[in-house]
Design a protein around this motif. Structure first.
Motif, PDB file in Angstrom:
ATOM      1  N   ALA A  18       0.849  -1.193   0.000  1.00 46.24           N
ATOM      2  CA  ALA A  18       0.000   0.000   0.000  1.00 46.24           C
ATOM      3  C   ALA A  18       0.884   1.243   0.000  1.00 46.24           C
ATOM      4  N   SER A  19       0.476   2.260  -0.770  1.00 50.09           N
ATOM      5  CA  SER A  19       1.273   3.490  -0.863  1.00 50.09           C
ATOM      6  C   SER A  19       1.307   4.243   0.454  1.00 50.09           C
ATOM      7  N   ALA A  20       0.319   4.025   1.327  1.00 50.79           N
ATOM      8  CA  ALA A  20       0.297   4.638   2.653  1.00 50.79           C
ATOM      9  C   ALA A  20      -0.449   3.717   3.606  1.00 50.79           C
ATOM     10  N   ASN A  21       0.121   3.478   4.751  1.00 44.69           N
ATOM     11  CA  ASN A  21      -0.545   2.678   5.784  1.00 44.69           C
ATOM     12  C   ASN A  21       0.142   2.940   7.122  1.00 44.69           C
ATOM     13  N   PRO A  22      -0.551   3.608   8.073  1.00 42.64           N
ATOM     14  CA  PRO A  22      -1.956   4.014   7.996  1.00 42.64           C
ATOM     15  C   PRO A  22      -2.156   5.207   7.078  1.00 42.64           C
ATOM     16  N   ALA A  23      -3.399   5.424   6.648  1.00 40.99           N
ATOM     17  CA  ALA A  23      -3.771   6.570   5.833  1.00 40.99           C
ATOM     18  C   ALA A  23      -4.928   7.283   6.524  1.00 40.99           C
ATOM     19  N   HIS A  24      -5.191   8.515   6.106  1.00 41.60           N
ATOM     20  CA  HIS A  24      -6.249   9.298   6.733  1.00 41.60           C
ATOM     21  C   HIS A  24      -7.452   9.453   5.803  1.00 41.60           C
ATOM     22  N   VAL A  25      -8.601   9.640   6.405  1.00 47.16           N
ATOM     23  CA  VAL A  25      -9.852   9.812   5.658  1.00 47.16           C
ATOM     24  C   VAL A  25      -9.671  10.882   4.579  1.00 47.16           C
ATOM     25  N   GLY A  26     -10.134  10.567   3.352  1.00 45.36           N
ATOM     26  CA  GLY A  26     -10.066  11.525   2.254  1.00 45.36           C
ATOM     27  C   GLY A  26      -8.849  11.383   1.372  1.00 45.36           C
ATOM     28  N   GLU A  27      -7.831  10.642   1.823  1.00 41.02           N
ATOM     29  CA  GLU A  27      -6.629  10.468   1.023  1.00 41.02           C
ATOM     30  C   GLU A  27      -6.858   9.434  -0.083  1.00 41.02           C
ATOM     31  N   ASN A  28      -5.913   9.371  -1.015  1.00 43.40           N
ATOM     32  CA  ASN A  28      -5.918   8.362  -2.070  1.00 43.40           C
ATOM     33  C   ASN A  28      -4.830   7.335  -1.781  1.00 43.40           C
ATOM     34  N   VAL A  29      -5.134   6.067  -2.036  1.00 41.00           N
ATOM     35  CA  VAL A  29      -4.178   4.986  -1.770  1.00 41.00           C
ATOM     36  C   VAL A  29      -4.071   4.102  -3.004  1.00 41.00           C
ATOM     37  N   THR A  30      -2.850   3.696  -3.323  1.00 42.66           N
ATOM     38  CA  THR A  30      -2.617   2.736  -4.405  1.00 42.66           C
ATOM     39  C   THR A  30      -2.041   1.454  -3.820  1.00 42.66           C
ATOM     40  N   PHE A  31      -2.656   0.334  -4.167  1.00 39.87           N
ATOM     41  CA  PHE A  31      -2.147  -0.982  -3.783  1.00 39.87           C
ATOM     42  C   PHE A  31      -1.299  -1.479  -4.952  1.00 39.87           C
ATOM     43  N   GLN A  32       0.019  -1.417  -4.772  1.00 42.01           N
ATOM     44  CA  GLN A  32       0.951  -1.707  -5.855  1.00 42.01           C
ATOM     45  C   GLN A  32       1.312  -3.184  -5.895  1.00 42.01           C
ATOM     46  N   VAL A  33       1.195  -3.769  -7.068  1.00 45.70           N
ATOM     47  CA  VAL A  33       1.555  -5.173  -7.276  1.00 45.70           C
ATOM     48  C   VAL A  33       3.026  -5.246  -7.664  1.00 45.70           C
ATOM     49  N   ILE A  34       3.794  -6.049  -6.949  1.00 43.29           N
ATOM     50  CA  ILE A  34       5.225  -6.187  -7.210  1.00 43.29           C
ATOM     51  C   ILE A  34       5.551  -7.662  -7.441  1.00 43.29           C
ATOM     52  N   PRO A  35       6.135  -7.999  -8.609  1.00 40.54           N
ATOM     53  CA  PRO A  35       6.370  -7.109  -9.741  1.00 40.54           C
ATOM     54  C   PRO A  35       5.057  -6.806 -10.471  1.00 40.54           C
ATOM     55  N   PRO A  36       4.993  -5.698 -11.253  1.00 40.85           N
ATOM     56  CA  PRO A  36       3.776  -5.401 -12.014  1.00 40.85           C
ATOM     57  C   PRO A  36       3.401  -6.596 -12.886  1.00 40.85           C
ATOM     58  N   THR A  37       2.120  -6.961 -12.871  1.00 41.81           N
ATOM     59  CA  THR A  37       1.676  -8.175 -13.551  1.00 41.81           C
ATOM     60  C   THR A  37       0.423  -7.882 -14.364  1.00 41.81           C
ATOM     61  N   ALA A  38       0.517  -7.984 -15.685  1.00 43.36           N
ATOM     62  CA  ALA A  38      -0.651  -7.791 -16.542  1.00 43.36           C
ATOM     63  C   ALA A  38      -1.568  -8.999 -16.413  1.00 43.36           C
ATOM     64  N   LEU A  39      -2.827  -8.753 -16.080  1.00 42.73           N
ATOM     65  CA  LEU A  39      -3.794  -9.826 -15.854  1.00 42.73           C
ATOM     66  C   LEU A  39      -5.016  -9.600 -16.735  1.00 42.73           C
ATOM     67  N   LEU A  40      -5.418 -10.618 -17.491  1.00 42.14           N
ATOM     68  CA  LEU A  40      -6.594 -10.499 -18.362  1.00 42.14           C
ATOM     69  C   LEU A  40      -7.873 -10.437 -17.544  1.00 42.14           C
ATOM     70  N   SER A  41      -7.864 -11.075 -16.388  1.00 44.03           N
ATOM     71  CA  SER A  41      -9.040 -11.057 -15.525  1.00 44.03           C
ATOM     72  C   SER A  41      -8.595 -11.189 -14.075  1.00 44.03           C
ATOM     73  N   GLY A  42      -9.446 -10.710 -13.177  1.00 45.85           N
ATOM     74  CA  GLY A  42      -9.104 -10.826 -11.773  1.00 45.85           C
ATOM     75  C   GLY A  42     -10.073 -10.044 -10.907  1.00 45.85           C
ATOM     76  N   SER A  43      -9.760  -9.961  -9.631  1.00 48.04           N
ATOM     77  CA  SER A  43     -10.619  -9.233  -8.702  1.00 48.04           C
ATOM     78  C   SER A  43      -9.803  -8.713  -7.532  1.00 48.04           C
ATOM     79  N   TRP A  44     -10.281  -7.609  -6.968  1.00 47.74           N
ATOM     80  CA  TRP A  44      -9.803  -7.087  -5.699  1.00 47.74           C
ATOM     81  C   TRP A  44     -10.974  -7.135  -4.724  1.00 47.74           C
TER      82      TRP A  44
END
Length: 282
Positions: A18-44
């Protein structure tokens, strides 16, 4: 004893940070996949039951509670979550049917501190006879309280009581040295360091470029130190460590150590990297 361990959050060596943890209300967060992986289908998903977003090819479906706030970068698998809320706290799980892939990471969302008030039970006091009770109130999540007399922290001792999670301060049999001024310091960040993770981007093939990422929850921010086989590197204080084009001699135990100079606690995480001509993708 401080802890030392290797952390793998999913199958196929896929990890999520996670780009920030903990984070505060109203902020934006990115959950980064390492290594970057192109996926034709999936879910979060948030936990095992709350779907956030699913996708198939270019089509994405965002589920109730996250409409207009969630988006997947299908070329990397990253999840972007905007305008986060307290109820967004939890464990985020990435899954895909393209390959046996499951990875997860946690997020804690904190409400800002507000409505801080301080009350005093009595201001007309008699030395060695009177008692006084100070109460500090505040709204927010994970709120902690610290009392100060001038610039010095008030500590629990005989005749001085700190109760209700440090929300109240009671001084029994006051003396002239208890004049003050007294103040209440309110904080809602985590202490730590905790939830430490070490991820590696690249491959273990000779000639590859390797980058190590260190993530830890700590307030105030932890002081970071990188070590190889127990020896400290010069790259101290950085969240990433670039190894460049690696050779077999770069094999070893890579550690990231975090220290919180307020809590006086430290912890570390270690990975064993073996660089070879037949290196594997991480």
């Amino acid at each position: 004893m401080p802890q030392c361990w290797s952390f793998f959050s999913g199958l196929s060596g896929i990890e999520v940070i996670a780009s920030a943890n903990p984070a505060h209300v109203g902020e934006n967060v990115t959950f980064q996949v390492i290594p970057p992986t192109a996926l034709l289908s999936g879910s979060w998903a948030l936990g095992d039951r709350v779907l956030v977003v699913t996708w198939l090819g270019e089509q994405q479906a965002v589920f109730p509670g996250h409409e207009g706030r969630a988006r997947v970068n299908i070329s990397s698998g990253d999840l972007h979550l905007s305008s986060i809320r307290v109820e967004d706290s939890g464990v985020y799980v990435l899954q895909s049917n393209d390959q046996p892939l499951r990875a997860n990471t946690s997020l804690t969302v904190l409400e800002p501190i507000a409505n801080v008030t301080l009350t005093v039970s009595n201001t007309e006091l008699v030395e060695f006879t009177s008692a006084v009770r100070l109460a500090c109130l505040a709204s927010g999540s994970s709120v902690s309280f610290q009392w100060l007399n001038g610039s010095s922290e008030v500590m629990r001792r005989v005749g001085v009581l700190l109760e209700d999670g440090n929300r109240t301060l009671t001084i029994q049999n006051v003396t002239r040295y208890d004049v003050g001024p007294f103040s209440c310091q309110v904080d809602n960040a985590l202490d730590g360091p905790e939830d430490m993770r070490l991820a590696v981007r690249g491959s273990l093939l000779v000639g590859s470029i390797l980058t190590l990422f260190c993530q830890v929850s700590s307030q105030p921010p932890a002081l970071l130190e990188w070590l190889v086989d127990g020896e400290s590197l010069k790259a101290t204080g950085q969240e990433t460590l670039e190894l460049g084009r690696v050779e077999e001699r770069h094999s070893g135990l890579y550690s990231c150590r975090a220290f919180n100079n307020m809590t006086l606690r430290w912890t570390s995480v270690t990975k064993h990297l073996v660089i070879s001509i037949q290196g594997i993708r991480l």
